[in-house]
Motif scaffolding. Sequence first.
Motif, PDB file in Angstrom:
ATOM      1  N   LYS A 178       2.539 -30.970  41.027  1.00 31.77           N
ATOM      2  CA  LYS A 178       3.380 -30.116  41.703  1.00 31.77           C
ATOM      3  C   LYS A 178       2.680 -28.602  41.677  1.00 31.77           C
ATOM      4  O   LYS A 178       3.408 -27.606  41.314  1.00 31.77           O
TER       5      LYS A 178
ATOM      6  N   GLU B 254      -5.290 -33.028  46.798  1.00 29.44           N
ATOM      7  CA  GLU B 254      -4.152 -33.292  46.933  1.00 29.44           C
ATOM      8  C   GLU B 254      -3.272 -34.095  46.078  1.00 29.44           C
ATOM      9  O   GLU B 254      -2.277 -33.917  45.796  1.00 29.44           O
ATOM     10  N   THR B 255      -4.282 -35.117  45.501  1.00 29.10           N
ATOM     11  CA  THR B 255      -3.705 -35.901  44.455  1.00 29.10           C
ATOM     12  C   THR B 255      -3.075 -35.186  43.327  1.00 29.10           C
ATOM     13  O   THR B 255      -1.762 -35.316  42.705  1.00 29.10           O
TER      14      THR B 255
ATOM     15  N   ASN C   5      -2.110 -32.019  43.298  1.00 35.12           N
ATOM     16  CA  ASN C   5      -1.168 -31.370  43.591  1.00 35.12           C
ATOM     17  C   ASN C   5       0.075 -32.156  43.737  1.00 35.12           C
ATOM     18  O   ASN C   5       1.326 -31.732  43.352  1.00 35.12           O
ATOM     19  N   ARG C   6       0.085 -33.357  44.050  1.00 35.63           N
ATOM     20  CA  ARG C   6       1.282 -34.133  43.997  1.00 35.63           C
ATOM     21  C   ARG C   6       1.615 -34.653  42.582  1.00 35.63           C
ATOM     22  O   ARG C   6       2.640 -34.703  42.346  1.00 35.63           O
ATOM     23  N   ILE C   7       0.797 -34.849  41.843  1.00 39.72           N
ATOM     24  CA  ILE C   7       1.227 -35.305  40.549  1.00 39.72           C
ATOM     25  C   ILE C   7       1.770 -34.104  39.693  1.00 39.72           C
ATOM     26  O   ILE C   7       2.685 -34.323  38.938  1.00 39.72           O
TER      27      ILE C   7
ATOM     28  N   THR D  84       1.289 -25.815  34.581  1.00 36.96           N
ATOM     29  CA  THR D  84       1.633 -27.307  34.614  1.00 36.96           C
ATOM     30  C   THR D  84       0.843 -27.966  33.906  1.00 36.96           C
ATOM     31  O   THR D  84       0.010 -27.538  33.114  1.00 36.96           O
TER      32      THR D  84
ATOM     33  N   ASP E  53       1.689 -26.598  43.917  1.00 33.25           N
ATOM     34  CA  ASP E  53       2.101 -25.429  44.789  1.00 33.25           C
ATOM     35  C   ASP E  53       3.456 -24.712  44.655  1.00 33.25           C
ATOM     36  O   ASP E  53       3.840 -23.717  44.686  1.00 33.25           O
ATOM     37  N   GLN E  54       4.346 -25.863  44.182  1.00 32.86           N
ATOM     38  CA  GLN E  54       5.645 -25.633  43.530  1.00 32.86           C
ATOM     39  C   GLN E  54       5.639 -24.587  42.339  1.00 32.86           C
ATOM     40  O   GLN E  54       6.667 -23.596  42.457  1.00 32.86           O
TER      41      GLN E  54
ATOM     42  N   ASN F 267       4.543 -32.606  32.234  1.00 37.02           N
ATOM     43  CA  ASN F 267       4.071 -31.410  33.079  1.00 37.02           C
ATOM     44  C   ASN F 267       4.318 -30.304  32.511  1.00 37.02           C
ATOM     45  O   ASN F 267       4.578 -29.174  33.225  1.00 37.02           O
TER      46      ASN F 267
END
Length: 436
Positions: A9, A2-3, A5-7, A321, A11-12, A72
């Motif tokens: 992105k 999750e971390t 994914n948040r850093i 990414t 999923d986006q 990124n």
Amino acid sequence: METLNRIFKLDQAGTSVKREFVAALTTFVSLSYMLFVVPNILSASGMQKGTVFTALVIASAIGCFLMGLMANYPIALAPTLGSASFFAYTVCQSMKIPWQTALAAVLIASILFVLITVFKLREIVINAIPQDLKYAISSGIGIFIAFIGLQNGKIIVNSESSLVGLGSFHNPSMWIALFGLVITVILICLGVPGSIFIGMVLTAIFGIAIGQIALPQQIVSTPPSINASFGQALVHIKDVNSVQLWIVVITFLLVTFFDTAGTLIGMTQQAGLTDEDGNIPRIGRALAADSTGMIVSSIAGVSPLGTVVESSSGIAMGGRTGLTACFVGILFLISMFFSPLLQVIPTTVTAPALIIVGVYMAGNLAKIDWNKFEVALPSFLIVLGMPLTYSISDGLALGMIAYPITMLASKRGKDVSLAMYVLAIIFLIYLWIINI
């Protein structure tokens, strides 16, 4: 997860940690030949291969982390062959400038790169030099690199009657280089990922088999120290005190800046990261990461970092990414412990890589408008001047000086920017100084 994914992105971007790792592994394998080619090139400047190897690994890892976290983008940073060749063969060998002072010139160029990025002057700098000349610079460097590869492989040798000539087939070094060139070309034509690296490994094995390359005593070892090079750029920054050295600084800036800009445009378009108008989002962050990486490389003790075209192989595998770039950085750090392999990768083994990279870079020749003589002549002088003068800066000077002259003669003087007139004068002074 999750971390991450948040850093980054994930999923986006429609990707996953697994896909980003596979992309990073592909990119690293594709560019790993630089671990051996760049130390061989920079050894011509008087630097120790082991020292360069460790400095390269550390600087490249930090550069990849910067690109991944700041911009990124799935784009790796490493010393480019063009800047490494300019550093070793032009600055250190031809100009007789100590490598410590050359590192100081890289540091100043990278600081200027940071300032250009911070104050958003990059558009002015990019627009100052015509696109045709940018293509010529890239192509000329490619042909120069290929020429060095042909020499290192003893395929082209000195000739008293004609300056250069074909090497002797009785020379085993030539057979090693030719074997490597043929096998690598076949691998590339077959679309094998990491063709250049695999070709280098097979060439080294061939050299060992015919008794021309000695086996390493070990595979893994403690990384060589970088004490000899670390911080030398800071110590010798005061030595950059002549017009000749400031020309070196400007050339480093131009070569790295346009190489980075061109690579970023190509890679982001391939990855589908550009917006509807073709603009690159976070371009400022990407250039900031690149310029900061250059500062790191100069202080560590290696030629300038730049965005590498081998990143396209990872993008083709789904990298989207900055996690891809960070994974590449981790792989660089792991490779630090394999320095003993340097002794089985001499210049004859890395020669095919230089030739092939030169072929790729020369592809920009097709983009030059050869139908307009006022553009064709200065472009031709840059492309031909670099290998024939054995100097990137000399070839660049010839074209930069010729361009305003041909444009004025064609009654197109108003189409030449003020910056180009200034550059022409600077390079004219440079040629006069080095020939006193």
